[in-house]
Design an enzyme around this catalytic site. Structure first.
Site, PDB file in Angstrom:
ATOM      1  N   THR A 178       0.821  -1.284   0.001  1.00  0.00           N
ATOM      2  CA  THR A 178      -0.002  -0.067  -0.178  1.00  0.00           C
ATOM      3  C   THR A 178       0.962   1.360   0.081  1.00  0.00           C
ATOM      4  O   THR A 178       0.592   2.181  -0.754  1.00  0.00           O
ATOM      5  CB  THR A 178      -1.118  -0.029   1.174  1.00  0.00           C
ATOM      6  OG1 THR A 178      -1.755  -1.127   1.249  1.00  0.00           O
ATOM      7  CG2 THR A 178      -1.841   1.229   1.019  1.00  0.00           C
ATOM      8  N   ASP A 179       1.772   1.206   0.817  1.00  0.00           N
ATOM      9  CA  ASP A 179       2.562   2.436   0.924  1.00  0.00           C
ATOM     10  C   ASP A 179       3.376   2.488  -0.721  1.00  0.00           C
ATOM     11  O   ASP A 179       3.675   3.758  -1.080  1.00  0.00           O
ATOM     12  CB  ASP A 179       4.069   2.177   1.712  1.00  0.00           C
ATOM     13  CG  ASP A 179       3.537   2.616   3.171  1.00  0.00           C
ATOM     14  OD1 ASP A 179       2.624   3.227   3.433  1.00  0.00           O
ATOM     15  OD2 ASP A 179       3.979   2.043   4.047  1.00  0.00           O
ATOM     16  N   ILE A 180       3.855   1.483  -1.104  1.00  0.00           N
ATOM     17  CA  ILE A 180       4.720   1.624  -2.531  1.00  0.00           C
ATOM     18  C   ILE A 180       3.498   1.957  -3.390  1.00  0.00           C
ATOM     19  O   ILE A 180       4.017   2.857  -4.389  1.00  0.00           O
ATOM     20  CB  ILE A 180       5.119   0.406  -2.931  1.00  0.00           C
ATOM     21  CG1 ILE A 180       6.220  -0.312  -2.037  1.00  0.00           C
ATOM     22  CG2 ILE A 180       5.604   0.157  -4.374  1.00  0.00           C
ATOM     23  CD1 ILE A 180       7.485   0.466  -1.938  1.00  0.00           C
ATOM     24  N   GLY A 183       3.092   5.619  -3.007  1.00  0.00           N
ATOM     25  CA  GLY A 183       4.392   6.566  -3.596  1.00  0.00           C
ATOM     26  C   GLY A 183       4.206   6.690  -4.914  1.00  0.00           C
ATOM     27  O   GLY A 183       4.519   7.812  -5.669  1.00  0.00           O
TER      28      GLY A 183
END
Length: 411
Positions: A178-180, A183
């Site tokens: 989810t973070d990737i 980003g």
């Protein structure tokens, strides 16, 4: 050769992974990215080890986690909670195109560093706020982390072995996906805002939420639910819409068979010496195979067990049937295709001599990715950044004395 974004300056006030990942993408594309960090401690991921990159003296160096998302940046160790630090940020904003931040909603407003305040200084500023739940809604003030968002978004409900099987239960993805993805959306959003600014001359605020991103990235599974009204369930390594498209046990391990159309299924059946299955009305079409997977998969599993993985992969590649081994990460980096694409790098590091890195996958013919430096030491570029911003040596020494800034150089 100048990078595609060599004319762009970015103030990266984000921490952990989503924001820094966006900043690294922009830096790889040639933008000047200034990473603003707390003095002494820096980005939280600097302490997220082991493993640590060792120094030649055998000391503990930077955490591998920090190294993965901060390449090609310059580090400014600055206390933004102080009035002097806030003034430094406002000074830098006058010459920046993009600001990335992932503070809680309202977290920067108390310092006068929110979008409404900074756009008065630089109306062309593109200000990207990354939070767990966005700037609006009942959860806006909650902290959001990747693991939590994977659970709340529904992603974990479709990841893991199906109910009734050994090890069944919801699972997170093996990286902070989810973070990737957030980003990547952030980098796309700021580039879109840059394109819009060329026409309007004005910057804008981008409100980006981890939960929104992960719901959007449920892709076909989200549409499966919206069209049918039935919430998808965990299926292990099987696919809800395509059969056979899953892992199978072989004579010596496992392989992936990823049949994407009826012609591929027929070619597989011929190679597997079960051509009659491709002529059976129960399995002739993908829709039929999805409806009858319960009877088809045991038949395929039995035949695939008769040969080793390498034998299957070699034979099926010759028949243009998508398949492959299930590698661990070490095996992946030894794969000749990954090596041929130059996905593993070695970059110069000021303390450790060199540091491994994973290459950016973008292959631009006219403005190729350049790797100027590995992730910086905490405050490595503090003095130079402040000099570039117009501060004189006396002003810089005063900031040191006040504890507003810090710097660290390699021994």
């Amino acid at each position: 050769m100048m990078g595609a974004l060599s004319h762009i300056r970015v103030l990266d006030m984000s921490r952990i992974l989503a924001g820094p990942w966006a900043g690294q993408i922009l830096a790889d594309l040639g933008a000047e990215v200034i990473k603003v960090e707390r003095p002494e401690r820096g980005d939280d991921t600097r302490s997220w080890g082991p493993p640590w990159l060792p120094t030649p003296q055998g000391d503990r160096g930077e955490a591998a986690y920090y190294l993965c998302a901060n390449r090609n940046k310059r580090s400014l160790a600055l206390d933004i909670t102080s009035p002097q630090g806030q003034e430094v940020i406002r000074n830098l904003v006058t010459s920046c195109d993009i600001l990335l931040e992932n503070y809680k909603v309202g977290g920067l407003k108390k310092y006068g560093l929110d979008y409404d305040s900074l756009k008065q200084i630089n109306p062309r500023l593109i200000y990207c706020s990354i939070t767990g739940f966005g700037q609006t809604g009942p959860y806006a003030k909650r902290a959001g982390y990747d693991f939590l968002i994977q659970a709340m978004s529904g992603l974990m409900s479709i990841t893991g072995e199906k109910d009734g099987m050994p090890g069944a239960g919801p699972q997170k993805v093996g990286v902070a996906l989810t973070d990737i993805l957030t980003g990547m959306y952030a980098s796309t959003g700021v580039l879109a805002a840059l394109a819009a600014r060329e026409r309007t001359g004005e910057g804008q605020h981008i409100d980006l939420a981890l939960l929104d991103v992960q719901v959007a990235c449920l892709a076909n599974q989200a549409m499966n639910y919206l069209v049918s009204g039935n919430a998808p369930q965990r299926m292990g390594n099987a696919h809800p819409n395509i059969v056979p498209y899953q892992s199978f046990a072989t004579e010596d391990g496992f392989m992936i068979l990823a049949v994407g159309n009826d012609d591929q299924f027929r070619r597989f059946c011929v190679e597997a010496k079960v051509a009659y299955l491709a002529d059976d009305p129960l399995y002739q079409t993908n829709a039929a195979r999805v409806a009858n997977r319960a009877s088809l998969i045991p038949l395929l599993s039995e035949v695939i067990l008769t040969r080793c993985t390498a034998s299957w992969v070699g034979a099926l590649e010759n028949q243009a049937v998508p398949c492959g081994p299930i590698n661990d990460i070490g095996q992946a980096f030894q794969d000749p295709q990954i090596q041929a694409r130059g996905m593993q790098l070695s970059l110069s590091h000021p303390e450790s001599g060199e540091a491994p890195a994973v290459a950016n996958p973008l292959k631009l013919s006219g403005t190729p990715i350049e790797y100027s430096n590995t992730a910086p030491l905490l405050g490595e570029h503090t003095e130079q950044i402040l000099k570039d911003a117009g501060l004189n040596p006396e002003q810089i020494q005063t900031l040191y004395a006040q504890g507003v800034i810090s710097s660290r150089k390699a021994c």
